[in-house]
Design a protein around this motif. Structure first.
Motif, PDB file in Angstrom:
ATOM      1  N   ALA A 134     -58.669 108.290 130.909  1.00 16.96           N
ATOM      2  CA  ALA A 134     -58.416 108.263 129.460  1.00 16.96           C
ATOM      3  C   ALA A 134     -57.069 108.906 129.124  1.00 16.96           C
ATOM      4  N   VAL A 135     -56.803 110.055 129.799  1.00 21.89           N
ATOM      5  CA  VAL A 135     -55.523 110.725 129.540  1.00 21.89           C
ATOM      6  C   VAL A 135     -54.357 109.862 130.021  1.00 21.89           C
ATOM      7  N   LEU A 136     -54.525 109.242 131.213  1.00 22.67           N
ATOM      8  CA  LEU A 136     -53.464 108.368 131.715  1.00 22.67           C
ATOM      9  C   LEU A 136     -53.230 107.183 130.794  1.00 22.67           C
ATOM     10  N   ALA A 137     -54.311 106.661 130.207  1.00 23.17           N
ATOM     11  CA  ALA A 137     -54.135 105.562 129.250  1.00 23.17           C
ATOM     12  C   ALA A 137     -53.316 106.017 128.052  1.00 23.17           C
ATOM     13  N   GLY A 138     -53.561 107.251 127.585  1.00 22.36           N
ATOM     14  CA  GLY A 138     -52.753 107.777 126.486  1.00 22.36           C
ATOM     15  C   GLY A 138     -51.308 107.985 126.878  1.00 22.36           C
ATOM     16  N   VAL A 139     -51.090 108.467 128.127  1.00 22.01           N
ATOM     17  CA  VAL A 139     -49.719 108.649 128.604  1.00 22.01           C
ATOM     18  C   VAL A 139     -49.003 107.311 128.694  1.00 22.01           C
ATOM     19  N   ASP A 140     -49.745 106.292 129.193  1.00 24.14           N
ATOM     20  CA  ASP A 140     -49.141 104.960 129.274  1.00 24.14           C
ATOM     21  C   ASP A 140     -48.723 104.457 127.895  1.00 24.14           C
ATOM     22  N   LEU A 141     -49.600 104.672 126.902  1.00 27.64           N
ATOM     23  CA  LEU A 141     -49.278 104.241 125.545  1.00 27.64           C
ATOM     24  C   LEU A 141     -48.063 104.988 125.005  1.00 27.64           C
ATOM     25  N   LEU A 142     -48.001 106.310 125.270  1.00 30.51           N
ATOM     26  CA  LEU A 142     -46.842 107.085 124.843  1.00 30.51           C
ATOM     27  C   LEU A 142     -45.571 106.582 125.514  1.00 30.51           C
ATOM     28  N   GLN A 143     -45.685 106.295 126.814  1.00 28.88           N
ATOM     29  CA  GLN A 143     -44.522 105.816 127.547  1.00 28.88           C
ATOM     30  C   GLN A 143     -44.045 104.462 127.014  1.00 28.88           C
TER      31      GLN A 143
END
Length: 454
Positions: A274-283
């Motif tokens: 879930a956190v990686l998905a948020g990081v991907d979206l931020l990126q």
């Protein structure tokens, strides 16, 4: 070192006009005075000649009266062959010879300026004539006023007065006209100086007296319109960007805080995903924001002649899609474009179509007159006619597409539109039998032979 205040445009132009007018008046005045001086000199010579014509017959034929009428000259004196005064005008009666010079052997006339002649006052022009008589050579002296180069004092005063009047008039008119012309400019400057970020709706006054200043005011107002629109857009974009960035950050923070509070009950792999998905979206959002910033800055495009059909084929072969892709490509469609940017447009349109298509996506390329048309259509729910321009706004998601699970940063279509505009093209949503149809139109390029997609 203190900066010296620069002279104003009005002051410089007024002084320049005054200097120019003075120079013109001096030039014209000098020509006039030279003409007047020559005219007076010629008139004086005519008077001297008239006196000669009157007196010479009296000397030769007689009788020669001892007192001669002066006429239009200052004085006349006749000397006999022995140098004795034989006749003169009243002011020289009883006086000595007024001059002693005579013409040389080759001439009968000589002229000199004496200051003064004997028996007279002031500098005068004396002309000596030789009159041949049986008993010898007689001398006739005719005295005329000395004519200065400028003619008469009245001529000089007239020229000086007229020059001063003309110079003053032109200077005053120039100052008045410049003051009137600069008044709207000063009003524009004053209005611009008072405009701040809180009142970008203010506009400068448009004067109608001068076409150039009117065009200047209209251009300034147009610039202020663009500035207000850009600032409003930037402010809305900043608010939207902060909101879009805050949401994944808040979600990641919630997951992390919950994991720290309940470490034993946390599904760490799930939480990490879930956190990686948020990081991907931020990126993705940061990358899209950087792309938009570069497009807004109008960075140069690396244009090369490209066959758009081959470019689309290569891009479709490179990627895999969850939905069926139907190709409808012409044999050749050449454009002069930045290949990476146009490939980005295609990818953004395909990503958008894949999120909303039911089962199939159609990609077509064709040539229409002077344009090359690339269309990406899906068989989804489509876009209402009143909302077709809204989808190109930044961070815009329509009500039917607000589910974040569909993915996307809300910037893909905005980026695609900016790239199209940078290529002097258009990107619009057009009518289709089903779903949404995004159409990119680019200027066609003539030299399409031996062009490859690369």
């Amino acid at each position: 070192m203190l900066n010296r205040a620069l002279p104003s445009f009005r002051a410089r132009r007024t002084v320049a006009t005054a200097v120019l007018a003075a120079c013109v008046c001096v030039g014209v005045g000098l020509l006039f005075l030279l003409f007047a001086g020559n005219r007076e000199a010629e008139l004086a010579q005519v008077h001297v000649t008239d006196a000669w014509n009157r007196v010479v017959p009296l000397i030769r034929q007689g009788p020669l009266p001892p007192v001669l009428p002066r006429g239009d000259v200052e004085a006349i004196q006749v000397l006999d062959a022995h140098g004795v005064v034989a006749a003169s005008t009243p002011e020289l009666v009883g006086g000595p010879p007024i001059a002693t010079f005579r013409a040389d052997d080759r001439n009968v006339r000589a002229t000199r300026t004496l200051c003064p002649p004997h028996g007279l006052r002031g500098c005068m022009t004396v002309t000596s004539y030789k009159v041949y008589q049986p008993q010898g050579v007689w001398l006739l002296y005719v005295v005329a006023p000395r004519v200065p180069w400028y003619g008469t004092t009245a001529d000089l005063l007239f020229v000086v007065g007229a020059s001063l009047a003309v110079t003053a008039t032109m200077t005053a008119r120039s100052f008045r006209d410049l003051t009137r012309a600069m008044a709207p400019v000063n009003a524009i400057r004053a209005e611009l100086a008072g405009i701040t970020l809180t009142d970008l709706d203010r506009r400068v006054p448009v004067a109608s007296d001068y076409q150039e200043i009117k065009l200047l005011a209209e251009t300034v107002n147009d610039t202020l319109d663009r500035l207000e629109t850009a600032y409003t857009r930037l402010r809305r974009f900043t608010a939207d960007a902060s909101h879009e960035l805050r949401t994944p950050i808040t979600s990641m923070r919630t997951h992390l805080e919950e994991a720290l509070l309940y470490p034993r009950d946390t599904d760490w792999p799930k939480m990490t995903r879930a956190v990686l998905a948020g990081v991907d979206l931020l990126q993705m959002t940061a990358a899209d924001l950087l792309t938009l910033a570069r497009l807004d800055a109008r960075t140069s495009l690396h244009r090369v002649p490209t066959d758009l059909c081959r470019l689309v084929e290569a891009e479709l072969e490179r990627r895999t899609y969850r939905k069926k892709i139907v190709e409808d490509l012409a044999e050749s469609a050449c454009v002069d474009c930045d290949r990476l940017r146009i490939a980005r447009v295609l990818c953004n349109l395909l990503d958008n179509a894949e999120r909303h298509a039911a089962s199939r996506i159609t990609v077509s390329v064709r040539v229409e007159g002077a344009s090359v048309v690339m269309a990406v259509a899906d068989d989804g729910a489509g876009i209402p006619a009143g909302q077709r321009e809204m989808v190109f706004d930044r961070f815009t998601r329509l009500d039917t597409a607000r589910n974040r699970e569909a993915g996307g940063t809300g910037l893909g279509l905005a980026i695609a539109r900016e790239i199209a505009v940078a290529h002097e093209g258009t990107l619009t949503v057009e009518d289709s039998e089903r779903g949404a149809c995004f159409v990119l139109r680019l200027p066609a390029y003539d030299a399409c032979s031996a062009v490859r997609a690369g």
